[in-house]
Design an enzyme around this catalytic site. Structure first.
Site, PDB file in Angstrom:
ATOM      1  CD  GLU A 132      -2.306  -1.384   2.582  1.00  0.00           C
ATOM      2  OE1 GLU A 132      -3.014  -0.768   2.996  1.00  0.00           O
ATOM      3  OE2 GLU A 132      -3.698  -2.208   2.548  1.00  0.00           O
ATOM      4  CD  GLU A 243      -4.841  -8.006   1.595  1.00  0.00           C
ATOM      5  OE1 GLU A 243      -5.587  -7.350   2.945  1.00  0.00           O
ATOM      6  OE2 GLU A 243      -3.429  -7.870   1.587  1.00  0.00           O
TER       7      GLU A 243
HETATM    8  O1  G3I Z   1      -3.844  -9.986  18.749  1.00  0.00           O
HETATM    9  C1  G3I Z   1      -3.414  -9.002  19.353  1.00  0.00           C
HETATM   10  C2  G3I Z   1      -3.518  -9.162  20.784  1.00  0.00           C
HETATM   11  O2  G3I Z   1      -2.598  -9.922  21.570  1.00  0.00           O
HETATM   12  C3  G3I Z   1      -3.030  -7.231  21.183  1.00  0.00           C
HETATM   13  O3  G3I Z   1      -3.415  -6.983  22.945  1.00  0.00           O
HETATM   14  C4  G3I Z   1      -3.915  -6.266  20.625  1.00  0.00           C
HETATM   15  C5  G3I Z   1      -3.201  -4.225  20.911  1.00  0.00           C
HETATM   16  O4  G3I Z   1      -3.865  -3.955  19.617  1.00  0.00           O
HETATM   17  O5  G3I Z   1      -3.435  -6.398  19.012  1.00  0.00           O
HETATM   18  C6  G3I Z   1      -4.402  -8.004  18.474  1.00  0.00           C
HETATM   19  O6  G3I Z   1      -4.082  -8.119  17.208  1.00  0.00           O
HETATM   20  C7  G3I Z   1      -5.182  -7.872  15.958  1.00  0.00           C
HETATM   21  C8  G3I Z   1      -4.808  -8.820  15.426  1.00  0.00           C
HETATM   22  O7  G3I Z   1      -5.521  -8.312  13.991  1.00  0.00           O
HETATM   23  C9  G3I Z   1      -5.469  -9.598  15.939  1.00  0.00           C
HETATM   24  O8  G3I Z   1      -5.310 -10.342  14.395  1.00  0.00           O
HETATM   25  C10 G3I Z   1      -4.521  -6.312  15.886  1.00  0.00           C
HETATM   26  O9  G3I Z   1      -5.161  -5.367  17.015  1.00  0.00           O
HETATM   27  C11 G3I Z   1      -5.551  -5.525  14.460  1.00  0.00           C
HETATM   28  O10 G3I Z   1      -5.003  -4.361  14.280  1.00  0.00           O
HETATM   29  C12 G3I Z   1      -5.226  -6.310  13.658  1.00  0.00           C
HETATM   30  O11 G3I Z   1      -6.242  -6.235  12.423  1.00  0.00           O
HETATM   31  C13 G3I Z   1      -5.539  -6.316  10.931  1.00  0.00           C
HETATM   32  C14 G3I Z   1      -5.268  -5.104  11.083  1.00  0.00           C
HETATM   33  O12 G3I Z   1      -4.494  -6.001   9.678  1.00  0.00           O
HETATM   34  C15 G3I Z   1      -3.823  -4.862  11.010  1.00  0.00           C
HETATM   35  O13 G3I Z   1      -2.375  -5.456  10.823  1.00  0.00           O
HETATM   36  C16 G3I Z   1      -6.257  -7.563  10.872  1.00  0.00           C
HETATM   37  O14 G3I Z   1      -6.539  -8.621  11.304  1.00  0.00           O
HETATM   38  C17 G3I Z   1      -6.253  -8.021   9.018  1.00  0.00           C
HETATM   39  O15 G3I Z   1      -7.363  -8.696   8.578  1.00  0.00           O
HETATM   40  C18 G3I Z   1      -5.689  -6.610   8.393  1.00  0.00           C
HETATM   41  O16 G3I Z   1      -5.848  -7.100   6.981  1.00  0.00           O
HETATM   42  C19 G3I Z   1      -5.055  -5.819   6.518  1.00  0.00           C
HETATM   43  C20 G3I Z   1      -3.806  -6.421   5.747  1.00  0.00           C
HETATM   44  O17 G3I Z   1      -2.992  -6.672   6.075  1.00  0.00           O
HETATM   45  C21 G3I Z   1      -3.423  -5.174   3.965  1.00  0.00           C
HETATM   46  N1  G3I Z   1      -4.522  -4.753   3.423  1.00  0.00           N
HETATM   47  C22 G3I Z   1      -5.725  -3.851   4.011  1.00  0.00           C
HETATM   48  C23 G3I Z   1      -5.870  -5.668   5.374  1.00  0.00           C
HETATM   49  C24 G3I Z   1      -7.558  -5.141   6.294  1.00  0.00           C
HETATM   50  O18 G3I Z   1      -7.104  -3.899   6.860  1.00  0.00           O
END
Ligand code: G3I
Length: 334
Positions: A132, A243
């Site tokens: 991105e 995705e």
């Molecule tokens: O599990 C941890 C937890 O241990 C921790 O305390 C907490 C603190 O913020 O975070 C938790 O992890 C979360 C994680 O998903 C769990 O799987 C993160 O907060 C949360 O931000 C994360 O979200 C992911 C997001 O990307 C950011 O990385 C989504 O699952 C995921 O579907 C999303 O995927 C993105 C692709 O990578 C790039 N394209 C867009 C797509 C959608 O945003």
């Protein structure tokens, strides 16, 4: 039901059928484990192979979750796609707050890329090196911390560092991808992505493009998708639909998953799989769905998407039962 990868492995030019996973899902015998082993030939980490969960401080890494995902793929003959080395939404706080010079910042990024690619050399088939980097308003370079601190050459630098690390580790077959979203409908952004790609190709640093395809049952159209993907075909690059999910309630106009939207979603999955399967063999790599069960998708009530209602974007329901979208995927392979 017929299993996705079984049918995908029988088409004229087979490609990987991918799923986004979390380490905790991979417990032996879990609903995820059973479906992954039956239906999928590739996995991507939905979160745990990004910089923020792995890199807790400069040169300090928490490998556990990512190692579990990679080991699961390697142990079960399932391809592992690495997502993602450099992404502005996955910068750990220590790097966000980095007080060193820009040159020192660049060295931290180089060290991270080098260490991660080395750690997974021979175990991960491909990496989204940069995710991105194009913006959504006018097709400029997205104004991220990487652009600000490393300058406009940062994308090429990151690909070079990944390539050098892989080669140094003897992994000369690692595939390097650039990954982005909404290029089928946002033409200035599409143009920017292919400018980035051309620049990388000129240095022989890129092998493929990831088209995220966070789509809806209405958009993008077949023609828009084909136009977008065909630009990658003409460049001889591998294409990863990286995705895929298909929203049916992006306007929050339904409160339950109506049959009308169920069928529209089925047709849209079928259409996208059909387009992908029709690609030339040289351009095929994987088609990855972004999550297993509807109720665990990132989309419903997503603030990032301004999605204010529930949604049912995936192939399996909350009980791991296949949906009509799964049937649509299979029909797309005919
Ligand atoms: O599990 C941890 C937890 O241990 C921790 O305390 C907490 C603190 O913020 O975070 C938790 O992890 C979360 C994680 O998903 C769990 O799987 C993160 O907060 C949360 O931000 C994360 O979200 C992911 C997001 O990307 C950011 O990385 C989504 O699952 C995921 O579907 C999303 O995927 C993105 C692709 O990578 C790039 N394209 C867009 C797509 C959608 O945003």
């Amino acid at each position: 039901p017929t299993f996705l990868k079984v049918k995908a492995n029988k088409v004229a030019n087979p490609f990987f059928v991918g799923m986004a996973v979390k380490a905790a899902q991979l417990t032996s015998g879990s609903g995820y484990d059973i479906i992954l082993k039956n239906e999928f030939s590739s996995i991507s980490a939905e979160y745990e192979m990004k910089m923020d969960p792995i890199s807790t401080a400069s040169g300090v890494y928490n490998w556990a979750a990512a190692d579990k995902i990679v080991a699961y793929g390697n142990a079960n003959g399932i391809n592992v796609h690495g997502h993602a080395l450099v992404w502005h939404n996955a910068v750990p706080n220590w790097l966000k707050d980095f007080s060193g010079t820009d040159a020192e910042f660049a060295l931290e990024v180089k060290k991270y890329i080098t260490d991660v690619v080395t750690h997974y050399a021979g175990k991960v088939k491909s990496w989204d090196v940069v995710n991105e980097a194009a913006d959504d308003n006018g097709g400029n370079m997205r104004n991220t911390i990487f652009l600000q601190r490393m300058g406009p050459n940062y994308i090429k630098d990151c690909f070079q560092w990944a390539r050098d690390a892989a080669n140094a580790a003897g992994d000369t077959s690692l595939l390097l991808f650039y990954n982005d979203y909404a290029t089928s409908t946002n033409i200035p952004k599409q143009d920017r992505v292919f400018t980035i790609v051309d620049d990388l190709k000129a240095s022989n640093l890129i092998d493929g493009i990831g088209f995220q395809m966070h789509n809806t049952y209405l958009s993008p159209t077949k023609a828009q998708i084909e136009t977008d993907l065909n630009r990658a075909v003409t460049k001889g690059l591998k294409i990863h639909i990286s995705e895929l999910d298909i929203q049916v309630n992006q306007s929050n106009d339904i409160s339950t998953f109506t049959n009308e939207r169920r069928l529209a979603q089925k047709e849209k999955y079928k259409e996208i799989v059909k387009i992908y399967n029709a690609l030339p063999a040289a351009n095929k790599y994987a088609l990855t769905v972004w999550g297993m069960k509807d109720n665990e998708s990132w989309i419903p009530y997503s603030t990032e998407l301004n999605h204010v209602g529930n949604d049912w974007p995936l192939l399996y329901d909350s009980n791991f039962a296949v949906k009509s979208s799964h049937t649509g995927f299979l029909e797309g392979l005919d």
